[in-house]
Motif scaffolding. Sequence first.
Motif, short mmCIF file in Angstrom:
data_model
loop_
_atom_site.label_atom_id
_atom_site.label_comp_id
_atom_site.label_asym_id
_atom_site.label_seq_id
_atom_site.Cartn_x
_atom_site.Cartn_y
_atom_site.Cartn_z
N VAL A 177 0.86 -1.20 0.00
CA VAL A 177 0.00 0.00 0.00
C VAL A 177 0.89 1.25 0.00
N LEU A 178 1.98 1.16 0.74
CA LEU A 178 2.88 2.33 0.83
C LEU A 178 3.68 2.50 -0.47
N HIS A 179 4.09 1.39 -1.06
CA HIS A 179 4.72 1.50 -2.40
C HIS A 179 3.73 2.23 -3.33
N PHE A 180 2.50 1.73 -3.38
CA PHE A 180 1.52 2.22 -4.37
C PHE A 180 1.17 3.69 -4.11
N LYS A 181 1.10 4.07 -2.85
CA LYS A 181 0.77 5.46 -2.50
C LYS A 181 1.82 6.42 -3.10
N TYR A 183 3.75 6.16 -5.67
CA TYR A 183 3.85 6.27 -7.14
C TYR A 183 2.48 6.43 -7.80
N GLY A 184 1.47 6.73 -6.98
CA GLY A 184 0.13 7.00 -7.53
C GLY A 184 -0.46 5.84 -8.30
N VAL A 185 -0.22 4.61 -7.82
CA VAL A 185 -0.78 3.43 -8.51
C VAL A 185 -2.30 3.45 -8.34
N VAL A 186 -3.00 3.30 -9.47
CA VAL A 186 -4.47 3.34 -9.44
C VAL A 186 -5.00 1.92 -9.32
N MET A 187 -5.86 1.71 -8.33
CA MET A 187 -6.45 0.38 -8.09
C MET A 187 -7.97 0.49 -8.21
#
Length: 231
Positions: A177-181, A183-187
């Motif tokens: 979740v912290l990786h994705f936050k 780099y603005g990964v859209v889920m």
Amino acid sequence: MTNKDDSSQNIYLLIGNKNYSTWSLRAWLCCRKAGVIFTEIKKALYVDGYQEKLLEYGPTGLVPVLIQKDLRIWDSLAICETIAERNPKMWPLDASQRAHARAICAEMHSGFRAIRSQIPMNCRANKRKLMFSPELQAEIRRVEEIWTSCLRQQHSKSSPWLFGEFTIADAMYVPLVLHFKTYGVVMNQICSTYMQMVLNDADVKTWLAAALLEEEIIAECEVGVVCDTLA
Ligand SMILES: N[C@@H](CCC(=O)N[C@@H](CS)C(=O)NCC(=O)O)C(=O)O
């Protein structure tokens, strides 16, 4: 290892930089959620002489390491399993859910190399942009599939974690979740809701607050360029 247990005395958890060390976060979060009373020993990674220091605690020279008297446990998943022996609720109580949880934990522990190397955890950083390779995109979609299939199950309706209550599966996936936050990964919606819940969790917030205070920079983990148009 719980506070109800005399053997909880003198438990130490060796961890690395809170800003960058995902495996440390996994073990730390598992200890916190299981109610283990422990003392943190934090060592900055990739600074002069850090490997010698880490080798004083465990044979691999890596973090995390859980230390209790003569016992040394030097791997995040092994630490989580050890904690679960005394806190069985750290795995789903239902056998088939537990098997599922173990499978996705093993998948995390041995895989997702593109996520780990191409968009490393960097708690302090936000709005970082870079080109996502096909391998990275495939791994992100696989994580979305894993989370979605867990969160859609009936058992997760009463409580927001992957198997309802917090389990080792969450400990393993929270760092993503912290990786994705960063780099603005859209889920999809169900995963976005899970991510928001994780970011609002009190223990995760405690970790993030400490990470923000750190000043060490690991150059290899500083990837992407700042992009203000990212959400
Ligand atoms: N499989 C190990 C991986 C541990 C690991 O790679 N830790 C990193 C920090 S997140 C580390 O200690 N890196 C220091 C180094 O590579 O020298 C686990 O699950 O604990």
